[in-house]
Write an enzyme that holds these catalytic residues in place. Structure first.
Site, PDB file in Angstrom:
ATOM      1  N   ASP A  53      20.608  66.753 -37.522  1.00  0.00           N
ATOM      2  CA  ASP A  53      19.092  66.791 -37.913  1.00  0.00           C
ATOM      3  C   ASP A  53      19.079  65.937 -39.181  1.00  0.00           C
ATOM      4  O   ASP A  53      19.706  66.335 -40.077  1.00  0.00           O
ATOM      5  CB  ASP A  53      18.901  68.374 -37.938  1.00  0.00           C
ATOM      6  N   TYR A 142       1.685  58.216 -38.429  1.00  0.00           N
ATOM      7  CA  TYR A 142       2.994  57.411 -38.125  1.00  0.00           C
ATOM      8  C   TYR A 142       2.981  56.135 -38.893  1.00  0.00           C
ATOM      9  O   TYR A 142       4.110  55.836 -39.399  1.00  0.00           O
ATOM     10  CB  TYR A 142       2.740  57.153 -36.627  1.00  0.00           C
TER      11      TYR A 142
HETATM   12  P1  NAD Z   1      12.190  57.968 -29.316  1.00  0.00           P
HETATM   13  O1  NAD Z   1      11.042  58.915 -29.343  1.00  0.00           O
HETATM   14  O2  NAD Z   1      12.417  57.426 -27.918  1.00  0.00           O
HETATM   15  O3  NAD Z   1      13.335  58.829 -29.853  1.00  0.00           O
HETATM   16  C1  NAD Z   1      13.617  59.346 -31.139  1.00  0.00           C
HETATM   17  C2  NAD Z   1      14.701  60.433 -31.143  1.00  0.00           C
HETATM   18  O4  NAD Z   1      14.818  60.958 -32.431  1.00  0.00           O
HETATM   19  C3  NAD Z   1      14.789  61.227 -29.877  1.00  0.00           C
HETATM   20  O5  NAD Z   1      15.827  60.995 -29.135  1.00  0.00           O
HETATM   21  C4  NAD Z   1      14.808  62.722 -30.636  1.00  0.00           C
HETATM   22  O6  NAD Z   1      15.381  63.536 -30.148  1.00  0.00           O
HETATM   23  C5  NAD Z   1      15.401  62.313 -32.195  1.00  0.00           C
HETATM   24  N1  NAD Z   1      14.811  63.357 -33.075  1.00  0.00           N
HETATM   25  C6  NAD Z   1      13.626  63.788 -33.425  1.00  0.00           C
HETATM   26  N2  NAD Z   1      13.689  64.494 -34.453  1.00  0.00           N
HETATM   27  C7  NAD Z   1      14.954  64.185 -35.015  1.00  0.00           C
HETATM   28  C8  NAD Z   1      15.618  65.115 -36.114  1.00  0.00           C
HETATM   29  N3  NAD Z   1      15.071  65.717 -36.914  1.00  0.00           N
HETATM   30  N4  NAD Z   1      16.793  64.618 -36.128  1.00  0.00           N
HETATM   31  C9  NAD Z   1      17.589  63.759 -35.473  1.00  0.00           C
HETATM   32  N5  NAD Z   1      17.131  63.306 -34.302  1.00  0.00           N
HETATM   33  C10 NAD Z   1      15.737  63.543 -34.082  1.00  0.00           C
HETATM   34  O7  NAD Z   1      12.027  56.715 -30.167  1.00  0.00           O
HETATM   35  P2  NAD Z   1      12.514  55.243 -30.286  1.00  0.00           P
HETATM   36  O8  NAD Z   1      11.413  54.505 -29.431  1.00  0.00           O
HETATM   37  O9  NAD Z   1      13.786  55.185 -29.703  1.00  0.00           O
HETATM   38  O10 NAD Z   1      12.383  54.860 -31.483  1.00  0.00           O
HETATM   39  C11 NAD Z   1      13.284  54.822 -32.627  1.00  0.00           C
HETATM   40  C12 NAD Z   1      12.529  54.344 -33.827  1.00  0.00           C
HETATM   41  O11 NAD Z   1      12.120  53.009 -33.614  1.00  0.00           O
HETATM   42  C13 NAD Z   1      11.352  55.213 -34.704  1.00  0.00           C
HETATM   43  O12 NAD Z   1      11.620  55.240 -35.815  1.00  0.00           O
HETATM   44  C14 NAD Z   1      10.124  54.531 -33.849  1.00  0.00           C
HETATM   45  O13 NAD Z   1       9.251  54.718 -35.140  1.00  0.00           O
HETATM   46  C15 NAD Z   1      10.829  53.068 -34.142  1.00  0.00           C
HETATM   47  N6  NAD Z   1      10.074  52.179 -33.348  1.00  0.00           N
HETATM   48  C16 NAD Z   1       9.885  52.143 -31.873  1.00  0.00           C
HETATM   49  C17 NAD Z   1       9.199  51.433 -31.406  1.00  0.00           C
HETATM   50  C18 NAD Z   1       9.133  51.233 -29.701  1.00  0.00           C
HETATM   51  O14 NAD Z   1       8.234  50.877 -29.294  1.00  0.00           O
HETATM   52  N7  NAD Z   1       9.965  52.210 -29.124  1.00  0.00           N
HETATM   53  C19 NAD Z   1       8.365  50.480 -31.704  1.00  0.00           C
HETATM   54  C20 NAD Z   1       8.631  50.305 -33.242  1.00  0.00           C
HETATM   55  C21 NAD Z   1       9.464  51.035 -34.023  1.00  0.00           C
HETATM   56  N1  SER Z   2       5.842  52.017 -29.510  1.00  0.00           N
HETATM   57  C1  SER Z   2       5.504  52.380 -30.920  1.00  0.00           C
HETATM   58  C2  SER Z   2       4.343  53.470 -30.646  1.00  0.00           C
HETATM   59  O1  SER Z   2       3.514  53.289 -29.832  1.00  0.00           O
HETATM   60  C3  SER Z   2       5.211  51.499 -32.014  1.00  0.00           C
HETATM   61  O2  SER Z   2       5.765  52.079 -33.394  1.00  0.00           O
HETATM   62  O3  SER Z   2       4.516  54.452 -31.283  1.00  0.00           O
END
Ligand code: NAD
Ligand code: SER
Length: 325
Positions: A53, A142
């Site tokens: 976590d 966010y």
């Molecule tokens: P996601 O929601 O697919 O995955 C997030 C993961 O974090 C999940 O597997 C969840 O179980 C885990 N999680 C949640 N709470 C937790 C905790 N307390 N401790 C440990 N794990 C925990 O997100 P993603 O799309 O893989 O994004 C990863 C990162 O990249 C995030 O910081 C997100 O803001 C950033 N991001 C993502 C996108 C996108 O389009 N996917 C774009 C910009 C930035």
């Molecule tokens: N794909 C992400 C969202 O829509 C951007 O950080 O939250």
């Protein structure tokens, strides 16, 4: 070699970053972690996995010591749409992890990767060719957590010499794990629905233009940034990166080149629409290009072709397995 720890490794990015890191550095070097249990069929199956976590310093610290970790990719977070539904929960996860990971990094002298987002901008930011340095007044919980993450990483570098680095990702499109509740999720869902049902109901307006990137480019960007010469990184914690910019209508037209029968309806979700309306349509990534040689490989056309191929293959093999059992 010291090990690489990935938090939130079972999410959309982690499920593709972990296999890429394992190919790049070797299976034994990479430790995947998440707050939920590892699925036995997941791509993160081949190597170390730990339940961590990210809001609990003791859990992060224990894994860092046990595996002799040198770098953390801190992905764990709650995405924009879920965060607007559950702001207090999003604050606890996003801000809790953001403070604790750089703090453990300071104690153990780790390098840290932090993924920021187009969500770090707001309605008063220029929406086209959004500059590297500009107004950041996000209107979502966010976005507030992302701006704070950028600033905390700057602080931990300037104050304590932590080697923190970060990217402002646009919406990410991938054929692997489904996205976790963001505003740009439509750009992944539409492919699944197009291949399965030839029909998709989109929650954004057809003319909502947003900056986007295909996951293979995003994964490569993370690894390239973490391997870049630190002397050249002036904007080290929040580089704009971009690959393409499109609306739901433009994406649907591109998919119709492969799935001509695709029909798209629009039922606009006011919350996600207002988030999308406050985010950049396109980013200026010149700082990333100049400081560490960033260059995307996929545009709308090549991303769409690859997504259709990858997902088509995946859904076909799931169907075959289903009919065998
Ligand atoms: P996601 O929601 O697919 O995955 C997030 C993961 O974090 C999940 O597997 C969840 O179980 C885990 N999680 C949640 N709470 C937790 C905790 N307390 N401790 C440990 N794990 C925990 O997100 P993603 O799309 O893989 O994004 C990863 C990162 O990249 C995030 O910081 C997100 O803001 C950033 N991001 C993502 C996108 C996108 O389009 N996917 C774009 C910009 C930035
Ligand atoms: N794909 C992400 C969202 O829509 C951007 O950080 O939250």
């Amino acid at each position: 070699m010291k090990r690489v720890l990935v938090t939130g490794a079972l999410g959309q990015i982690g499920s593709e970053l972990v296999p890429a890191l394992r190919r790049h550095y070797g299976d034994d070097v990479v430790v995947a972690s998440d707050i939920r249990l590892h699925r036995p069929d997941a791509a993160t199956d081949e190597g170390h996995f730990e339940l961590v976590d990210c809001t609990r310093s003791r859990e992060i610290d224990a894994v860092v010591r046990r595996y002799d970790v040198g770098t953390v990719y801190h992905l764990a977070a709650v995405l924009s749409a879920v965060a607007e539904e559950r702001p207090s929960f999003a604050w606890d996860v996003n801000m809790g992890g953001l403070y604790r990971v750089p703090e453990v990094a300071r104690q153990h002298r780790l390098a840290v990767f932090f993924p920021s987002s187009i969500g770090a901008f707001g309605p008063s930011t220029p929406r086209d060719q959004t500059p590297q340095v500009t107004i950041q007044r996000p209107t979502t919980i966010y976005g507030i957590s992302k701006v704070t993450g950028e600033l905390l990483c700057d602080y931990s570098h300037r104050r304590f010499g932590v080697d923190s680095r970060g990217l402002r990702f646009p919406g990410l499109i991938s054929a692997g794990a489904l996205p976790g509740g963001g505003t740009t999720d439509y750009a992944v869902e539409i492919f699944h629905q197009a291949i399965r049902y030839r029909h998709y109901t989109c929650f954004l307006r057809p003319d909502s233009c947003l900056d986007m990137m295909y996951m293979p480019d995003a994964v490569r960007a993370m690894i390239e940034l973490m391997e870049a010469d630190p002397e050249r990184l002036l904007n080290r914690n929040a580089f704009n990166v971009t690959a393409m910019s499109f609306t739901p209508a433009m994406l649907a037209d591109e998919i119709r080149k492969h799935v001509p029968e695709l029909r798209v309806d629009y039922e606009v979700d006011p919350v996600r629409q207002s988030i999308a309306d406050s985010w950049p349509r396109s980013l200026d990534d010149s700082a990333a290009c100049e400081e560490w040689g960033w260059k995307p490989h996929y545009d709308l056309e090549s991303m769409t072709r690859d997504m259709i191929e990858q997902l088509g293959r995946r859904l076909h093999s799931v169907k075959q397995e289903g009919s065998r059992s």
